[in-house]
Design an enzyme around this catalytic site. Structure first.
Site, short mmCIF file in Angstrom:
data_model
loop_
_atom_site.label_atom_id
_atom_site.label_comp_id
_atom_site.label_asym_id
_atom_site.label_seq_id
_atom_site.Cartn_x
_atom_site.Cartn_y
_atom_site.Cartn_z
N ASN A 394 69.71 29.66 41.07
CA ASN A 394 70.03 29.29 39.70
C ASN A 394 71.52 29.01 39.54
O ASN A 394 71.94 27.86 39.50
CB ASN A 394 69.57 30.37 38.73
CG ASN A 394 69.40 29.87 37.32
OD1 ASN A 394 70.13 28.98 36.87
ND2 ASN A 394 68.45 30.41 36.59
N ASP A 395 72.32 30.06 39.47
CA ASP A 395 73.76 29.88 39.23
C ASP A 395 74.42 29.01 40.28
O ASP A 395 75.34 28.24 39.97
CB ASP A 395 74.46 31.24 39.20
CG ASP A 395 73.98 32.11 38.05
OD1 ASP A 395 73.68 31.55 36.97
OD2 ASP A 395 73.88 33.34 38.21
N VAL A 396 73.95 29.09 41.53
CA VAL A 396 74.60 28.36 42.62
C VAL A 396 74.26 26.87 42.62
O VAL A 396 74.78 26.11 43.43
CB VAL A 396 74.22 28.97 43.98
CG1 VAL A 396 74.71 30.41 44.07
CG2 VAL A 396 72.73 28.88 44.25
N THR A 397 73.40 26.45 41.69
CA THR A 397 73.06 25.02 41.57
C THR A 397 73.46 24.45 40.21
O THR A 397 73.16 23.30 39.92
CB THR A 397 71.54 24.80 41.76
OG1 THR A 397 70.84 25.47 40.70
CG2 THR A 397 71.07 25.33 43.11
N ALA A 435 74.25 35.32 36.03
CA ALA A 435 75.52 35.21 35.29
C ALA A 435 75.30 35.03 33.80
O ALA A 435 76.25 35.04 33.02
CB ALA A 435 76.34 34.03 35.84
#
Length: 466
Positions: A394-397, A435
């Site tokens: 999620n956050d890393v994309t 996050a």
């Protein structure tokens, strides 16, 4: 009892084995060998320590009993713990290392004769400094690791907890610890000793609470480093070579890893050490979830896109770990390869909730190491790829990291999955990542959301591809 020279030789051998363990653990291909070297080195170090004691007493028997009990509990946890709970388990273990350092320091301060450090009120200055630093760092590691555990476990909110003047308070407390150590060395008063430990416990809490969920993998690495330095400090107090070597290796390797991860996340290394990052930015007020529709599909739609692709990049994340979907994913990839489709894996440095989380899961599913690429090595390939299959990341994309200065993840390098011709995003819902930030990728024209359990969806896709 063995001689001091012989014990020093064996401690040196164990230190070499620990170095070889770190070298082996630096690559998935040699990680099993690295683990073996680490275990062998620890067995040698523990055995030599027992034989240097001399005559076995009742106290020694108690130590051996507690060692066996602790080892049995650790083995049971290792066998039963799911991979999804590994981050908080690591944080929990770090807390125990810190607490052990505090207890050893207390024992040495209260009964210095047993450690050949002098007598109460007249402890050797060097030993007093060493045990004070070891106790302070150990206390910080313990309380900080407990907060990290609570955040990772979901017992405490993963959002940053801040208050006005927080950095000033931290600075004052940090200076107070050094002053207390100074006055302790001058007076050797118990009041200064206990005050120093209490304040160190407090600063450990204050250093970790302002850190948000997106930065938690770096926290794990940082606390790992702290636990190593605490052990090294106590090793000097006990004049134990193996403990000094082990602590220094853990402390330095953890610090290096933290530095590498900070560079990968565009964070300040010194801010990490001081607990000052993660709390200065406010959560983005993005309202796109209410304004734009989401294009959703099913396993049949996903299978059609995958079968007609010439290249696919798999992006694993924490959702894959929760669903234990790595084996189903490997089966899907094998099926795609049979259809002459090029498949690669893109792993973000902080995917999951601890360093290397995704690499371990993929290795567990026997994914070939040469198919797994880090962010820097594969990010340019997304623009020339037909389909990105995002499974739980999620956050890393999230493209917001590149566009919204108000976002907690702004500046963090992310995988450029939005540049693919098509994006298949497997997720249970539109809930934000750890996050707490809504993912803009959900609403892109080239994104198809696959709302389901990651393992079940992947298995259904395999059925439709065959």
């Amino acid at each position: 009892m063995i001689s001091a020279n012989l014990s020093a030789i064996f401690y040196l051998i164990s230190g070499i084995l620990f170095i070889l363990a770190l070298r082996g653990l630096s690559s998935p291909e040699t990680s099993r060998q690295g683990n073996f070297f680490g275990i062998l080195g620890m067995i040698i170090a523990i055995t030599v320590t027992f034989f240097t004691i001399g005559n076995f007493s009742t106290s020694t028997i108690y130590v051996l009993i507690f060692l066996l009990v602790g080892g049995a509990i650790g083995a049971l946890i290792a066998f039963k713990i799911p991979m999804t709970a590994m981050p908080e388990l690591v944080a929990g273990f770090h807390s125990l290392v810190g607490l052990a350092a505090v207890f050893v320091a207390i024992s040495a301060f209260k009964n210095p004769q047993a450690f050949n450090l002098g007598v109460p009120g007249d402890i050797k200055l060097a030993s007093l400094i060493e045990m004070s630093i070891g106790a302070a760092v150990g206390a910080i590691t313990f309380s900080g690791s407990i907060i990290a555990f609570l955040k990772l476990r979901g017992i405490m909110s993963g959002s940053p907890i801040t208050f006005t003047g927080q950095h000033i308070v931290n600075l004052i407390i940090g200076i107070s610890i050094f002053l207390l150590i100074y006055f302790l060395c001058i007076s050797q008063s118990e009041n200064f000793f206990w005050s120093m430990i209490a304040i160190s416990f407090l600063i450990g809490v204050l250093l970790i609470i302002p850190i948000g969920g997106a930065d938690m993998p770096v926290v794990i690495s940082m606390l790992n480093s702290y636990s190593g330095w605490a052990a090294a400090g106590i090793g000097f107090t006990l004049e134990n070579t193996a403990l000094i070597i082990t602590g220094a290796l853990v402390g330095s390797s953890g610090a290096i890893l933290s530095y590498i991860m900070c560079k990968g996340m565009n964070r300040s290394f010194f801010s990490v050490i001081l607990g000052g990052f993660g709390g200065d930015t406010s959560v983005s007020k993005d309202k796109k979830k209410d304004q734009k529709p989401v294009k959703s599909g099913n396993a049949e739609d996903a299978a059609f896109l995958l079968k007609n692709a010439s290249s696919v990049i798999i992006v694993p994340g924490y959702g894959m770990a929760v669903a234990q979907a790595q084996h189903a994913l490997r089966e899907m990839v094998d099926t795609l390869k049979k259809n002459d489709i090029k498949v690669s894996y893109a792993v973000h440095p902080v995917a999951g909730r601890m360093p290397g989380h995704m690499n371990v899961l993929l290795a567990e599913a026997n994914v070939p190491y040469d198919e797994v690429f880090e962010l820097d090595d594969i990010n340019n390939d997304f623009a020339n790829t037909d389909v990105a299959f995002v499974i739980g990341a999620n956050d890393v994309t999230n493209p917001v990291a590149k566009t919204d200065p108000q976002s907690p993840i702004f500046g963090m390098p992310v995988l450029d999955v939005e540049k693919c011709k098509s994006v298949l995003f497997v997720k249970r819902s539109l809930s934000p990542g750890y996050a707490g930030v809504d993912n803009e990728l959900f609403y892109r024209e080239n994104t198809m959301m696959l709302f389901a359990d990651a393992k079940k969806m992947t298995e259904d896709i395999v059925k439709n591809i065959n």
